[in-house]
Enzyme design. Sequence first.
Site, PDB file in Angstrom:
ATOM      1  CG  LEU A 204      -1.871  -1.245   1.302  1.00 12.63           C
ATOM      2  CD1 LEU A 204      -2.823  -1.093   2.475  1.00 12.63           C
ATOM      3  CD2 LEU A 204      -2.617  -1.566   0.023  1.00 12.63           C
ATOM      4  CB  CYS A 205       4.430   2.114   0.284  1.00 11.40           C
ATOM      5  SG  CYS A 205       4.717   2.301   2.034  1.00 11.40           S
ATOM      6  CG  HIS A 206       1.042   6.177  -2.922  1.00  9.33           C
ATOM      7  ND1 HIS A 206       0.563   6.216  -1.630  1.00  9.33           N
ATOM      8  CD2 HIS A 206      -0.040   6.250  -3.737  1.00  9.33           C
ATOM      9  CE1 HIS A 206      -0.759   6.316  -1.659  1.00  9.33           C
ATOM     10  NE2 HIS A 206      -1.148   6.340  -2.924  1.00  9.33           N
TER      11      HIS A 206
ATOM     12  CG  MET B 133       5.745   3.982   5.453  1.00  6.92           C
ATOM     13  SD  MET B 133       5.941   3.292   7.126  1.00  6.92           S
ATOM     14  CE  MET B 133       6.639   1.690   6.775  1.00  6.92           C
ATOM     15  CD  GLU B 134       8.745   6.079   0.992  1.00  8.17           C
ATOM     16  OE1 GLU B 134       7.998   5.484   0.205  1.00  8.17           O
ATOM     17  OE2 GLU B 134       8.303   6.730   1.970  1.00  8.17           O
TER      18      GLU B 134
ATOM     19  CG  ASP C 290      23.997 -10.274   5.285  1.00  7.79           C
ATOM     20  OD1 ASP C 290      23.821 -11.491   5.534  1.00  7.79           O
ATOM     21  OD2 ASP C 290      24.456  -9.868   4.206  1.00  7.79           O
TER      22      ASP C 290
END
EC number: 4.6.1.17
Length: 160
Positions: free
Chosen positions: A75-77, A113-114, A128
């Site tokens: 749902l993120c653009h 969100m980014e 990692d």
Amino acid sequence: MTTFTHINSQGEANMVDVSAKAETVREARAEAIVTMSKETLSMIVEGKHHKGDVFATARIAGIQAAKRTWELIPLCHPLLLSKVEVNLEPLLETNQVRIQSLCKLTGKTGVEMEALTAASVAALTIYDMCKAVQKDIVIEHVRLLEKSGGKSGHFIAEEK
């Protein structure tokens, strides 16, 4: 009361329609903290890690992640980011790395969100690259530090 923007009247998840929103300059900063042993942090800071420059790799991973957030988070653009910055700071006194990200654009939706994805993936990349020498590395305090632009206004997180 504020409502969830990604839930429609039937209670179903959907992508928010931003077509009628005004374009504004939007900016967000986020952070993540990675805690490890003194020996592991020293290896990174002194450039003695056998996999190469951990900070440079984590920085690039964070930048790439910000650009691909729309593919990772439903749902993120998809956004045309104008700036992504990822900074890594060794905190020698606490055996931690502080990762701070900045995302910016002129657009119809925010970049929180980014920024969060950039900080998170940079932290995961450190894990990692270092898991062969230390398995109990801890990623914590992933949070939004600040956001500006858009109708919800300016947000600054409280100091921790």
